[in-house]
Design an enzyme around this catalytic site. Structure first.
Site, PDB file in Angstrom:
ATOM      1  N   SER A 121     -16.931  28.441  27.545  1.00 56.59           N
ATOM      2  CA  SER A 121     -17.145  28.955  28.692  1.00 56.59           C
ATOM      3  C   SER A 121     -15.978  29.798  29.076  1.00 56.59           C
ATOM      4  O   SER A 121     -16.270  30.872  29.956  1.00 56.59           O
ATOM      5  CB  SER A 121     -16.876  27.879  29.879  1.00 56.59           C
ATOM      6  OG  SER A 121     -17.719  26.890  29.684  1.00 56.59           O
ATOM      7  N   HIS A 142     -23.743  31.505  25.718  1.00 61.29           N
ATOM      8  CA  HIS A 142     -23.199  30.495  26.790  1.00 61.29           C
ATOM      9  C   HIS A 142     -24.462  30.039  27.533  1.00 61.29           C
ATOM     10  O   HIS A 142     -25.010  30.831  28.369  1.00 61.29           O
ATOM     11  CB  HIS A 142     -22.125  31.373  27.559  1.00 61.29           C
ATOM     12  CG  HIS A 142     -21.497  30.360  28.662  1.00 61.29           C
ATOM     13  ND1 HIS A 142     -21.542  30.461  29.899  1.00 61.29           N
ATOM     14  CD2 HIS A 142     -20.982  29.109  28.399  1.00 61.29           C
ATOM     15  CE1 HIS A 142     -20.861  29.732  30.553  1.00 61.29           C
ATOM     16  NE2 HIS A 142     -20.533  28.937  29.962  1.00 61.29           N
ATOM     17  N   GLU A 154     -25.575  33.583  28.774  1.00 58.13           N
ATOM     18  CA  GLU A 154     -24.850  34.573  28.600  1.00 58.13           C
ATOM     19  C   GLU A 154     -24.508  34.915  27.066  1.00 58.13           C
ATOM     20  O   GLU A 154     -24.129  34.105  26.244  1.00 58.13           O
ATOM     21  CB  GLU A 154     -23.603  34.651  29.338  1.00 58.13           C
ATOM     22  CG  GLU A 154     -23.553  34.645  30.539  1.00 58.13           C
ATOM     23  CD  GLU A 154     -22.349  34.228  31.553  1.00 58.13           C
ATOM     24  OE1 GLU A 154     -22.042  34.998  32.598  1.00 58.13           O
ATOM     25  OE2 GLU A 154     -21.619  33.515  31.036  1.00 58.13           O
ATOM     26  N   ASN A 192     -18.983  32.295  35.034  1.00 53.20           N
ATOM     27  CA  ASN A 192     -17.680  31.394  35.607  1.00 53.20           C
ATOM     28  C   ASN A 192     -16.634  32.269  36.226  1.00 53.20           C
ATOM     29  O   ASN A 192     -15.727  31.655  36.852  1.00 53.20           O
ATOM     30  CB  ASN A 192     -17.542  30.625  34.169  1.00 53.20           C
ATOM     31  CG  ASN A 192     -18.270  29.496  33.821  1.00 53.20           C
ATOM     32  OD1 ASN A 192     -19.113  29.364  34.739  1.00 53.20           O
ATOM     33  ND2 ASN A 192     -18.173  29.130  32.523  1.00 53.20           N
TER      34      ASN A 192
HETATM   35  N1  LIG Z   1     -19.880  21.057  31.417  1.00 51.36           N
HETATM   36  C1  LIG Z   1     -20.567  22.608  31.638  1.00 51.36           C
HETATM   37  O1  LIG Z   1     -21.042  22.568  32.715  1.00 51.36           O
HETATM   38  C2  LIG Z   1     -20.534  23.589  30.515  1.00 51.36           C
HETATM   39  C3  LIG Z   1     -21.249  24.775  30.787  1.00 51.36           C
HETATM   40  C4  LIG Z   1     -21.429  25.746  29.882  1.00 51.36           C
HETATM   41  C5  LIG Z   1     -20.336  25.709  28.782  1.00 51.36           C
HETATM   42  N2  LIG Z   1     -19.624  24.571  28.550  1.00 51.36           N
HETATM   43  C6  LIG Z   1     -18.758  24.435  27.447  1.00 51.36           C
HETATM   44  O2  LIG Z   1     -19.374  23.667  26.550  1.00 51.36           O
HETATM   45  C7  LIG Z   1     -18.665  23.103  25.465  1.00 51.36           C
HETATM   46  C8  LIG Z   1     -18.765  21.690  25.796  1.00 51.36           C
HETATM   47  O3  LIG Z   1     -18.612  21.204  26.928  1.00 51.36           O
HETATM   48  P1  LIG Z   1     -19.106  19.777  27.381  1.00 51.36           P
HETATM   49  O4  LIG Z   1     -18.980  19.923  28.816  1.00 51.36           O
HETATM   50  O5  LIG Z   1     -20.556  19.591  27.040  1.00 51.36           O
HETATM   51  O6  LIG Z   1     -18.180  18.837  26.664  1.00 51.36           O
HETATM   52  P2  LIG Z   1     -18.401  17.197  26.570  1.00 51.36           P
HETATM   53  O7  LIG Z   1     -16.934  16.455  26.678  1.00 51.36           O
HETATM   54  O8  LIG Z   1     -19.247  16.674  27.510  1.00 51.36           O
HETATM   55  O9  LIG Z   1     -18.807  17.129  25.131  1.00 51.36           O
HETATM   56  C9  LIG Z   1     -18.204  17.714  23.875  1.00 51.36           C
HETATM   57  C10 LIG Z   1     -18.737  16.558  22.886  1.00 51.36           C
HETATM   58  O10 LIG Z   1     -18.353  17.096  21.563  1.00 51.36           O
HETATM   59  C11 LIG Z   1     -17.983  15.931  20.516  1.00 51.36           C
HETATM   60  N3  LIG Z   1     -16.760  16.140  19.730  1.00 51.36           N
HETATM   61  C12 LIG Z   1     -15.577  16.473  19.883  1.00 51.36           C
HETATM   62  N4  LIG Z   1     -15.256  16.842  18.640  1.00 51.36           N
HETATM   63  C13 LIG Z   1     -16.135  17.050  17.689  1.00 51.36           C
HETATM   64  C14 LIG Z   1     -16.165  17.249  16.242  1.00 51.36           C
HETATM   65  N5  LIG Z   1     -15.303  17.491  15.623  1.00 51.36           N
HETATM   66  N6  LIG Z   1     -17.438  17.447  15.765  1.00 51.36           N
HETATM   67  C15 LIG Z   1     -18.511  17.310  16.573  1.00 51.36           C
HETATM   68  N7  LIG Z   1     -18.411  16.878  17.609  1.00 51.36           N
HETATM   69  C16 LIG Z   1     -17.365  16.788  18.247  1.00 51.36           C
HETATM   70  C17 LIG Z   1     -17.673  14.929  21.757  1.00 51.36           C
HETATM   71  O11 LIG Z   1     -17.693  13.651  21.090  1.00 51.36           O
HETATM   72  C18 LIG Z   1     -18.567  15.008  22.862  1.00 51.36           C
HETATM   73  O12 LIG Z   1     -19.757  14.431  22.678  1.00 51.36           O
HETATM   74  C19 LIG Z   1     -17.306  23.628  26.028  1.00 51.36           C
HETATM   75  O13 LIG Z   1     -16.871  24.725  25.456  1.00 51.36           O
HETATM   76  C20 LIG Z   1     -17.710  23.936  27.664  1.00 51.36           C
HETATM   77  O14 LIG Z   1     -16.474  24.889  28.067  1.00 51.36           O
HETATM   78  C21 LIG Z   1     -19.622  23.649  29.281  1.00 51.36           C
END
Ligand SMILES: NC(=O)c1ccc[n+]([C@@H]2O[C@H](COP(=O)([O-])OP(=O)(O)OC[C@H]3O[C@@H](n4cnc5c(N)ncnc54)[C@H](O)[C@@H]3O)[C@@H](O)[C@H]2O)c1
Length: 596
Positions: A121, A142, A154, A192
């Site tokens: 993000s 994204h 995006e 964002n």
């Molecule tokens: N939460 C949101 O609203 C949102 C929206 C768009 C983008 N993002 C982006 O998406 C990405 C993930 O965010 P999220 O909110 O889903 O996080 P989250 O914490 O909900 O999930 C992350 C997942 O990654 C896994 N993980 C960690 N290390 C790992 C590895 N080495 N190999 C495989 N899996 C691994 C974890 O077990 C977890 O299930 C981030 O870059 C975030 O900025 C988030």
């Protein structure tokens, strides 16, 4: 010809990853879904199962399609499973070093032609790409939360991403039924960059006890038509993720203080309050992962109980003024059964207001929303007057005259002389300090702000503005009156912009600054906020409706009161106003409205 993708990989099945898997599998792609451990894999599988089960229960997905969808997903632990995919999208936590390690590993495991994408993000896609030997095949894709629902993607192109890779990914987005905007690699991209300053500001308001979580969220939902309030959205995003995004945006985005994460966020993350995914964040949820909010110790007591809290009886209401707001407010009170004394500056004005109220009520009759007898009863409850003396026996006065402090102060001084003891004196000002008008009377404890939104008969929100001198009884009375009118009254402190304008206008101003910096176009920025965040209008559409001069005036007030450098009005906004481009009302603002 765009490249055909048959098998894709998703790394990390958390909030975003599980949703992204669903989007791919739903659109006929085979997916290798990878997690770090068996336990995390099971959690990811459970998230996907409950999301698709919900879609089946809502009749949005046939059972057979759900089964086919699930059969397309191969759940695996470890990145080695990704050796045969055409594209990988990474959705692990928002840490640069972790993402760089994963990309270096993907570079080793995946086929040479595989496209490596990140769902980051806020981190630099360029910095992630240089961890591989193929930075030209690295791109940002994204998605928005929840990925199966939000239409926007995006697509983030770095200076080295190849044009074919961009075209292939754009074609893939289309196949997934998404709308893509392609942009360059800047902290927070479009949505964002505009969203997180606002979210962090809302957390700051909550932290400073400026208003309750329920009131902050209700204000933005009901005042701006947003799909959810900022604190509920923080819970959906995940507070750990939100913290990391803010922290990165602060460091990468020019150290704008508005992106320095509110201290409360760090405390909540440390305490394990991560939002929906952990079952508790700003709100408490039925269980981890559930969208259902359950009562907790911060849940306000039922309205009736709170209102017993010393609210005074109000039967007769005075409304002073003859403009749009006064007219709408008279109608609202009349429909709610109050006896009303309308005071204007002359019989001619009274006749105009009377006509306007009647016309509006008639519309309700024509639409079948109001019985003729109720219309007549409502009109019958209004007395038309041109002298303030007629307000001697009312229980509440609502002032809606011109937005000039000297005029309002003089009016409140007169009301102080005329009105009976115990009356509640309310101002509808949207930008002046309520305490200034309160101090024009000898009874500041009885003075409060009642900030209605335009058009008053339709907008469900009223901001109830308490000054440092307002008594508990006065605010209980104001809240009781809002409830009796069928409005949601949100209580806030006496600060410039109250809740809604203070949160809304800096975001609009930021959008203007983004346009001014030529990062994107007005159309793409409007799309991003509508399709990525579910806003009813994009920032430029809204600015043209509100009026650029009005927006600039509000933004200036906010800047002058809070002295926040980030609130300084965008030079482009000032120039447009100087040039007479005021929005719809002048035929041109950010867009030309003359031929529409
Ligand atoms: N939460 C949101 O609203 C949102 C929206 C768009 C983008 N993002 C982006 O998406 C990405 C993930 O965010 P999220 O909110 O889903 O996080 P989250 O914490 O909900 O999930 C992350 C997942 O990654 C896994 N993980 C960690 N290390 C790992 C590895 N080495 N190999 C495989 N899996 C691994 C974890 O077990 C977890 O299930 C981030 O870059 C975030 O900025 C988030």
């Amino acid at each position: 010809m765009a490249r055909e993708f048959t098998r894709v990989g998703v790394v990390g099945l958390g909030t975003m990853g599980a949703g992204i898997v669903e989007v791919f599998a739903r659109n006929g792609l085979d997916v290798t879904a990878v997690e770090i451990s068996d336990a995390a894999l099971e959690r990811g599988r459970a998230t996907l199962t409950s999301s698709t089960d919900r879609a089946v229960a809502k009749g949005k997905l046939a059972e057979a399609d759900r089964d086919a969808l699930m059969s397309r997903v191969d759940f695996r632990v470890g990145l080695d499973a990704l050796h045969d995919v055409d594209l990988v999208i990474e959705a692990v936590p928002e840490h640069l070093d972790l993402k760089q390690r994963i990309f270096a590993e993907l570079d080793r495991v995946c086929k040479p032609e595989t496209i490596l994408a990140t769902n980051t993000s806020s981190l630099s896609v360029t910095e992630i790409s240089v961890a591989t030997t193929r930075p030209n095949q690295v791109i940002g894709i994204h998605f928005f939360n929840p990925a199966p629902v939000m239409k926007l993607v995006e697509v983030v192109r770095t200076v080295v991403t190849s044009a074919e890779v961009v075209a292939d990914v754009e074609a893939l987005c289309e196949r997934l039924g998404k709308v893509d905007v392609t942009i360059s690699d800047r902290a927070g991209f479009i949505a964002n960059a505009l969203l997180f300053g606002y979210l962090n500001h809302a957390v700051g308001m909550f932290e400073a006890r400026y208003a309750t979580r329920e009131d902050i969220d209700a204000a933005m939902k009901l005042g701006c038509g947003l799909p959810m309030g900022p604190l509920a959205l923080m819970d959906l995003i995940g507070l750990d993720t939100a913290y990391e995004i803010l922290d990165t945006m602060y460091r990468r985005g020019g150290r704008d203080r508005r992106h320095a994460p509110a201290p409360l966020l760090k405390q909540m993350v440390t305490a394990g309050l991560l939002g929906r995914k952990s079952g508790r964040g700003f709100y408490t949820y039925e269980r981890p992962g559930s969208p259902k909010v359950v009562p907790d110790e911060h849940t306000p007591v039922a309205a009736d109980a709170a209102l017993a809290d010393g609210a005074r009886a109000v039967a007769k209401v005075g409304v002073v003024g003859s403009g749009t707001m006064a007219t709408g407010i008279i109608e609202v009170f009349a429909k709610a059964g109050y006896e009303i004394v309308s005071v204007t500056r002359g019989a001619e004005k009274s006749a105009k207001v009377c006509e306007a109220v009647k016309t509006s009520l008639n519309k309700g009759v024509v639409r079948g929303k109001l019985a003729e007898a109720d219309r007549d009863a409502a009109m019958g409850r209004i007395t038309w007057s041109a002298t303030l003396e007629h307000l001697a026996d009312v229980d509440l006065v609502v002032e809606a005259v011109v937005e000039e402090l000297s005029v309002k102060k003089a009016l409140f001084a007169s009301l102080d002389e005329i009105c009976k003891p115990g009356v509640v004196l309310a101002t509808t000002t949207s930008s002046l300090p309520v305490i200034d008008v309160a101090m024009a009377t000898q009874r500041p404890a009885d003075v409060i702000g009642l900030h209605f939104f335009n058009p008053a008969p339709i907008m469900p929100l009223v901001e109830v503005v308490r000054t440092i001198r307002t008594s508990a009884e006065t605010s209980a009375t104001a809240r009781a009156v809002c409830a009796a009118m069928g409005k949601t009254g949100v209580v806030c402190g006496d600060r410039s912009g109250f809740i809604v304008n203070a949160l809304l206008f800096p975001y609009l101003n930021d959008a203007v600054k983004m346009l001014e910096a030529s990062y994107s176009t007005a159309d793409d920025i409007d799309y991003a906020m509508k399709l990525g965040c579910g806003y009813p209008m994009g920032p430029f559409e809204l600015l043209d409706v509100v009026g650029l001069d009005v927006s600039l005036a509000i933004q200036r007030e906010l800047y002058l009161e809070l002295r926040e450098p980030g609130f300084a009005p965008a030079p482009l906004l000032e120039h447009l106003v100087t040039a007479g481009y005021l929005g719809r009302k002048s035929g041109r603002g950010f867009r030309d409205h003359t031929n529409r």
